[in-house]
Design a protein around this motif. Structure first.
Motif, PDB file in Angstrom:
ATOM      1  N   ASP A  12       0.826  -1.214   0.000  1.00 20.75           N
ATOM      2  CA  ASP A  12       0.000   0.000   0.000  1.00 20.75           C
ATOM      3  C   ASP A  12       0.858   1.261   0.000  1.00 20.75           C
ATOM      4  O   ASP A  12       0.521   2.259   0.643  1.00 20.75           O
ATOM      5  N   GLY A  13       1.998   1.210  -0.697  1.00 17.36           N
ATOM      6  CA  GLY A  13       2.858   2.380  -0.790  1.00 17.36           C
ATOM      7  C   GLY A  13       3.711   2.624   0.430  1.00 17.36           C
ATOM      8  O   GLY A  13       4.354   3.666   0.524  1.00 17.36           O
ATOM      9  N   ARG A  14       3.745   1.686   1.383  1.00 20.44           N
ATOM     10  CA  ARG A  14       4.481   1.897   2.634  1.00 20.44           C
ATOM     11  C   ARG A  14       5.612   0.886   2.790  1.00 20.44           C
ATOM     12  O   ARG A  14       5.421  -0.307   2.580  1.00 20.44           O
ATOM     13  N   LEU A  15       6.779   1.405   3.175  1.00 22.70           N
ATOM     14  CA  LEU A  15       7.969   0.562   3.369  1.00 22.70           C
ATOM     15  C   LEU A  15       8.389   0.573   4.833  1.00 22.70           C
ATOM     16  O   LEU A  15       8.066   1.502   5.576  1.00 22.70           O
ATOM     17  N   ASN A  16       9.170  -0.474   5.221  1.00 27.43           N
ATOM     18  CA  ASN A  16       9.792  -0.537   6.557  1.00 27.43           C
ATOM     19  C   ASN A  16       8.775  -0.381   7.684  1.00 27.43           C
ATOM     20  O   ASN A  16       9.028   0.310   8.676  1.00 27.43           O
ATOM     21  N   LYS A  17       7.615  -1.008   7.550  1.00 28.93           N
ATOM     22  CA  LYS A  17       6.607  -0.904   8.613  1.00 28.93           C
ATOM     23  C   LYS A  17       7.140  -1.493   9.918  1.00 28.93           C
ATOM     24  O   LYS A  17       7.701  -2.586   9.945  1.00 28.93           O
ATOM     25  N   THR A  24       2.379   3.129  14.398  1.00 31.37           N
ATOM     26  CA  THR A  24       3.081   2.388  13.359  1.00 31.37           C
ATOM     27  C   THR A  24       4.002   3.315  12.569  1.00 31.37           C
ATOM     28  O   THR A  24       3.555   4.335  12.030  1.00 31.37           O
ATOM     29  N   TYR A  25       5.288   2.946  12.528  1.00 31.74           N
ATOM     30  CA  TYR A  25       6.252   3.699  11.726  1.00 31.74           C
ATOM     31  C   TYR A  25       6.314   3.090  10.328  1.00 31.74           C
ATOM     32  O   TYR A  25       6.253   1.876  10.143  1.00 31.74           O
ATOM     33  N   TYR A  26       6.458   3.946   9.305  1.00 32.43           N
ATOM     34  CA  TYR A  26       6.603   3.490   7.930  1.00 32.43           C
ATOM     35  C   TYR A  26       7.202   4.604   7.095  1.00 32.43           C
ATOM     36  O   TYR A  26       7.264   5.766   7.513  1.00 32.43           O
ATOM     37  N   MET A  92      15.517   2.245   9.615  1.00 28.51           N
ATOM     38  CA  MET A  92      14.798   0.977   9.736  1.00 28.51           C
ATOM     39  C   MET A  92      15.076   0.401  11.116  1.00 28.51           C
ATOM     40  O   MET A  92      16.056   0.756  11.759  1.00 28.51           O
ATOM     41  N   SER A  93      14.185  -0.471  11.555  1.00 25.99           N
ATOM     42  CA  SER A  93      14.373  -1.091  12.867  1.00 25.99           C
ATOM     43  C   SER A  93      15.479  -2.135  12.806  1.00 25.99           C
ATOM     44  O   SER A  93      15.821  -2.646  11.733  1.00 25.99           O
ATOM     45  N   ILE A  94      16.046  -2.451  13.969  1.00 26.53           N
ATOM     46  CA  ILE A  94      17.070  -3.503  14.057  1.00 26.53           C
ATOM     47  C   ILE A  94      16.501  -4.830  13.546  1.00 26.53           C
ATOM     48  O   ILE A  94      17.195  -5.605  12.880  1.00 26.53           O
ATOM     49  N   ASP A 138      12.167  -3.846  17.502  1.00 21.61           N
ATOM     50  CA  ASP A 138      11.253  -3.017  16.713  1.00 21.61           C
ATOM     51  C   ASP A 138      11.328  -1.544  17.081  1.00 21.61           C
ATOM     52  O   ASP A 138      10.977  -0.682  16.270  1.00 21.61           O
ATOM     53  N   THR A 139      11.745  -1.221  18.301  1.00 26.72           N
ATOM     54  CA  THR A 139      11.745   0.183  18.736  1.00 26.72           C
ATOM     55  C   THR A 139      13.120   0.838  18.661  1.00 26.72           C
ATOM     56  O   THR A 139      13.226   2.041  18.817  1.00 26.72           O
ATOM     57  N   VAL A 140      14.164   0.042  18.414  1.00 27.88           N
ATOM     58  CA  VAL A 140      15.508   0.598  18.231  1.00 27.88           C
ATOM     59  C   VAL A 140      15.784   0.666  16.728  1.00 27.88           C
ATOM     60  O   VAL A 140      15.724  -0.341  16.037  1.00 27.88           O
ATOM     61  N   PHE A 141      16.059   1.862  16.227  1.00 23.84           N
ATOM     62  CA  PHE A 141      16.280   2.077  14.804  1.00 23.84           C
ATOM     63  C   PHE A 141      17.769   2.209  14.498  1.00 23.84           C
ATOM     64  O   PHE A 141      18.578   2.498  15.374  1.00 23.84           O
ATOM     65  N   VAL A 142      18.107   2.014  13.220  1.00 20.63           N
ATOM     66  CA  VAL A 142      19.450   2.306  12.729  1.00 20.63           C
ATOM     67  C   VAL A 142      19.323   3.143  11.468  1.00 20.63           C
ATOM     68  O   VAL A 142      18.346   3.041  10.731  1.00 20.63           O
ATOM     69  N   ARG A 143      20.332   3.977  11.247  1.00 22.21           N
ATOM     70  CA  ARG A 143      20.365   4.790  10.041  1.00 22.21           C
ATOM     71  C   ARG A 143      21.059   3.994   8.940  1.00 22.21           C
ATOM     72  O   ARG A 143      22.116   3.424   9.142  1.00 22.21           O
TER      73      ARG A 143
END
Length: 411
Positions: A12-17, A24-26, A92-94, A138-143
């Motif tokens: 639905d046009g959403r990445l990295n949910k 919800t992050y996307y 994106m999440s770990i 899911d709550t720790v992100f990386v660049r």
């Protein structure tokens, strides 16, 4: 349509949910550019306590200055914050990173950098009176690019909500027991959550001894048994690693000393009486050990000593890494071999064909080494798999050209 657009079309046009406690992050395209968003959970906006807590966090986060803190702007509808628009960048999440590239966990420095980044941002948040509470894959992100750790929303802003278990859902495993019971919230609850998160990184790999000992204390059910601050957790890991290196150096020095003594007596068969002086008392070195230290924990673990479950996990991990290498290398080999396995090249003389083959072989070897290192395979194993793929593709391309050609690349 590129690969990202293809994935987005399926989602639905959403990445990295990624599911966060507050929503919800996307990522999605807006005016031709990819932007990150967090859609707030609709049921949470029905709570007056949550709405006020969210407004407080939005106001406070503008004052946070740390390179591991993600910033955002609020998107309001009918006077309520319905969405957060995350700052520019690809995050994106770990969990997603490991799913795409499971070999990243064993890359040199990755785990150490993740822990150091978490401790850095957490100590800063604590200085501001903020606790993150829930560190999960899911709550720790990386660049994307440098895999630098990033945090977005912090749990202490929502501690006033009655049902903490419902707020964190599946991520409640990573939250300290006292928080779920709505008891106390302090630095030790973040120490617990960081410990649980670090354990999850080694779900399919063996955890080093220095991490195993430190995480066992960090995840104690009783807060008083944990480290008082995240920085103490990091120091414990570094100290135990330093102790291990010291023991290795002492062992190496001892072996060298034995060799020297043996060489001396071998070269000087006759010895004369020597008056020995009693050596000075040796200073005790007990202070280099932690309480409860077991030297066996820091030895080199033989694969035969692993449990059957650990051996199965290791084989699964190696199989997945090989599968990734096979898929990527076959695509590259097919592209490279097409340079000489075509009607034009085959019509050339054998001398010209061999000259062209040399550059093709060099390119194949280079890609094999690069992809092998990326997948975490040994040189011998990646070369073995590459030879199998090269032989198969060469046979297929010869057959496709009529099956009469006898030429082939020689590695």
């Amino acid at each position: 349509m590129n690969y990202e657009e293809l994935l987005a079309a399926k989602g639905d046009g959403r990445l990295n949910k990624t599911q966060l406690p507050i929503g919800t992050y996307y990522r999605m395209q807006v005016d031709g550019k990819w932007r990150g968003f967090v859609d707030i959970r609709p049921e949470l906006n029905e709570s007056v306590v949550f709405v006020e807590s969210l407004k407080t966090e939005c106001e406070r986060h503008r004052t946070l200055v740390n390179h591991h803190q993600l910033h955002y702007t609020e998107v309001e509808e009918q006077g309520e914050v319905r969405r957060l628009e995350v700052e520019q960048g690809v995050y994106m999440s770990i969990a997603q990173l490991i799913e795409e590239n499971p070999a990243v966990v064993v890359q040199k420095g990755f785990v150490d950098n993740v822990l150091e980044g978490l401790v850095d941002v957490t100590e800063y948040l604590h200085s501001q009176g903020i606790k993150h509470v829930c560190y999960s894959p899911d709550t720790v992100f990386v660049r994307k690019g440098d895999n630098s750790v990033m945090l977005l929303s912090h749990g202490s802003f929502y501690f006033a909500m009655n049902n903490q278990q419902e707020l964190y859902g599946d991520d409640a495993y990573y939250v300290a027991p006292e928080v779920l019971q709505h008891g106390t919230i302090d630095e030790r609850c973040d120490v617990y959550s960081i410990g649980r998160f670090m354990e999850s990184l080694f779900e399919h790999a063996s955890m080093p001894a220095e991490y195993k000992h430190a995480m066992k204390r960090a995840t104690s059910e009783t807060p008083e048994d944990r480290y008082a601050r995240p920085s103490e957790l990091l120091k414990a890991v570094q100290k135990r690693r330093g102790t291990f290196k010291t023991l290795l150096m002492l062992a190496a020095a001892f072996i060298v000393a034995l060799l020297c003594v043996g060489l001396y007596f071998d070269m000087v068969p006759e010895t004369e009486q020597v008056e020995f002086v009693k050596p000075a008392p040796r200073q005790a070195i007990d202070d280099i050990y932690d309480d409860g230290f077991d030297p066996a924990e820091m030895g080199i673990i033989n694969a035969d000593s692993l449990s059957e479950e650990d051996q199965v996990s290791m084989r699964e991990y190696e199989a997945k890494a090989e599968a990734i290498f096979r898929k990527k290398y076959e695509a590259e080999a097919n592209r490279i071999l097409d340079k000489i396995y075509n009607k034009e090249s085959m019509s050339n003389s054998e001398k010209v064909f061999l000259s062209q083959s040399k550059s093709v072989i060099e390119e194949l070897v280079q890609r094999q080494q690069e992809l092998g290192e990326e997948a975490g395979l040994s040189q011998q194993r990646s070369e073995q798999i590459a030879n199998e793929i090269n032989d198969r593709l060469t046979t297929q391309k010869n057959q496709a050209l009529g099956g009469t050609n006898t030429r082939g690349i020689q590695r």
